[in-house]
Design an enzyme around this catalytic site. Structure first.
Site, PDB file in Angstrom:
ATOM      1  N   LYS A 158      -2.676  -2.248  -3.156  1.00 26.29           N
ATOM      2  CA  LYS A 158      -3.593  -1.300  -2.642  1.00 26.29           C
ATOM      3  C   LYS A 158      -3.238   0.257  -2.703  1.00 26.29           C
ATOM      4  O   LYS A 158      -2.468   0.744  -2.055  1.00 26.29           O
ATOM      5  CB  LYS A 158      -3.717  -1.649  -0.980  1.00 26.29           C
ATOM      6  CG  LYS A 158      -4.799  -0.711  -0.251  1.00 26.29           C
ATOM      7  CD  LYS A 158      -5.240  -1.397   1.074  1.00 26.29           C
ATOM      8  CE  LYS A 158      -6.051  -0.468   1.547  1.00 26.29           C
ATOM      9  NZ  LYS A 158      -6.631  -0.973   2.825  1.00 26.29           N
TER      10      LYS A 158
ATOM     11  N   ARG B  97     -12.802   3.627   5.831  1.00 23.82           N
ATOM     12  CA  ARG B  97     -13.810   4.590   5.998  1.00 23.82           C
ATOM     13  C   ARG B  97     -14.985   4.504   5.201  1.00 23.82           C
ATOM     14  O   ARG B  97     -16.233   4.698   5.490  1.00 23.82           O
ATOM     15  CB  ARG B  97     -13.185   6.128   6.099  1.00 23.82           C
ATOM     16  CG  ARG B  97     -12.360   6.369   7.114  1.00 23.82           C
ATOM     17  CD  ARG B  97     -11.341   7.645   6.919  1.00 23.82           C
ATOM     18  NE  ARG B  97     -10.368   7.300   5.987  1.00 23.82           N
ATOM     19  CZ  ARG B  97      -9.431   7.992   5.697  1.00 23.82           C
ATOM     20  NH1 ARG B  97      -9.404   9.287   6.063  1.00 23.82           N
ATOM     21  NH2 ARG B  97      -8.360   7.562   4.916  1.00 23.82           N
TER      22      ARG B  97
ATOM     23  N   GLU C 190       0.783  -1.293  -0.028  1.00 23.76           N
ATOM     24  CA  GLU C 190      -0.014   0.131   0.235  1.00 23.76           C
ATOM     25  C   GLU C 190       0.792   1.194  -0.187  1.00 23.76           C
ATOM     26  O   GLU C 190       1.276   1.805   0.959  1.00 23.76           O
ATOM     27  CB  GLU C 190      -1.037  -0.121   1.092  1.00 23.76           C
ATOM     28  CG  GLU C 190      -1.916   1.074   1.306  1.00 23.76           C
ATOM     29  CD  GLU C 190      -2.629   1.232   2.413  1.00 23.76           C
ATOM     30  OE1 GLU C 190      -2.792   0.431   3.243  1.00 23.76           O
ATOM     31  OE2 GLU C 190      -3.686   2.072   2.580  1.00 23.76           O
TER      32      GLU C 190
END
Ligand code: 13P
Length: 342
Positions: free
Chosen positions: A219, A294, A177
């Protein structure tokens, strides 16, 4: 290295229009999200919140894997069932965040380096024994006056590659990521430049460290204007910029791409993923999936609010976002989905 197992795990992480649920907020991050809503910042509140998430009925229809934090990996439901078992029984692969967070990069004001390589080999072994089959390491790259620097991108890419090689040695699929942040006022063009440079460097380092690309999940951020940039491109423009950037930088061997949401609203994150799949899916070598925190959790967290009685409504909201994103993988998400209780 068990190549076949790594490839199988990586493939199942992005199979069947499913995606990953990131629920690996560190205690300070989880506490600060709780504090904003007036929820108690205690071990028990974090446990109860995570129990609400992992016991959501039918979650395994749309979620292939859940990324946990060390505390959550060791926690149980109220009745004593370990969360890891709850997930496995629901057909969801447990994964674990293994970086130790980002700290200031020396001699690079405003830039961060992610730590956590020391002792990582032993920690990965322990997590595998606890049932984890994949791991996550997040590097953060800010955009601003004079940044990102070469030094920041190189140092973070090197750490990501060292982490990824150690994961594969331990039988865990590394989620790699490199997050170009959307904080600030920069344009989409600057985000694209930074993302392209970061991805090129990451894959160069992954190659140097002999990481098997068929056994990783990338990611990345989407290629976006910053939150405070006056010009906000359309959903389609974001989709095109993002996919073109990846076509230039991400090798075809990579098992899958699962986006972070990065502060986008849940609806916009779904709409942008949907547009990418509508416009490009049939022509891409890798799946375009999601690994949102989120953008999946936020509506459910607001409803739950620390109250036991709100658990069913919060779970419905969580499942709704998971279903919206699964639909976005098929190019079937639209505003109509937001008006119905799916
Ligand atoms: P967001 O989707 O909230 O950006 O979180 C994804 C994540 O796992 C960050 O590391």
């Amino acid at each position: 290295m068990n190549t076949q197992m790594l490839m199988d795990t990586a493939r199942s992480m992005v199979a069947a229009d499913k995606g990953l649920l990131a629920m690996d907020e560190s205690n300070p991050t989880c506490n600060s999200r709780f504090a904003k809503l007036g929820i108690a910042q205690t071990v028990e509140a974090r446990r109860a919140y995570r129990e609400m998430i992992v016991t959501t009925p039918d979650l395994g229809e749309c979620i292939s894997g859940a990324i946990l934090y060390d505390e959550t990996m060791r926690q149980q439901k109220k009745d004593g069932t370990p969360f890891v078992k709850v997930l496995i029984d629901a057909g969801i692969i447990p994964g674990i965040k293994v970086d130790a967070g980002a700290t200031d990069l020396a001699a690079h004001p405003g830039e961060k380096i992610t730590e956590g390589l020391d002792g990582l080999r032993e920690r990965l072994k322990a997590y595998f024994a606890m049932g984890a089959r994949f791991a996550k390491w997040r590097a953060v790259i800010g955009v601003g006056a004079g940044i990102p620097s070469r030094g920041c991108i190189d140092a973070n890419a090197h750490a990501l590659a060292r982490y990824a090689a150690l994961c594969q040695e331990a039988g865990l699929v590394p989620i790699v990521e490199p997050e170009v942040l959307m904080d600030g006022e920069h344009t989409l063009a600057r985000c694209r430049e930074a993302t392209e440079e970061a991805l090129r460097t990451v894959f160069e380092q992954l190659c140097l460290q002999r990481v098997m690309l068929e056994g990783i999940i990338l990611k990345p951020n989407m290629v976006l204007p910053a939150l405070n940039c006056p010009r906000q491109e359309t959903v389609e423009e974001v989709a095109d910029a993002t996919v073109h950037c990846f076509l230039r930088t991400v090798p075809a061997a990579v098992a899958g791409i699962a986006f972070l949401s990065g502060g986008q609203s849940p609806e916009l994150a779904s709409a942008r993923l949907n547009a990418m799949n509508i416009r490009f899916k049939s022509r891409l070598p890798w799946a375009l999936a999601f690994s949102f925190s989120r953008a999946i959790q936020q509506p459910a967290l607001k409803i739950w609010h620390g109250e036991e009685a709100k658990v069913p409504a919060a779970q419905q909201a969580l499942l709704h976002r998971a279903r919206c994103n699964s639909a976005a993988r098929r190019g079937e998400y639209g505003p109509a989905m937001e008006m119905t209780d799916v």
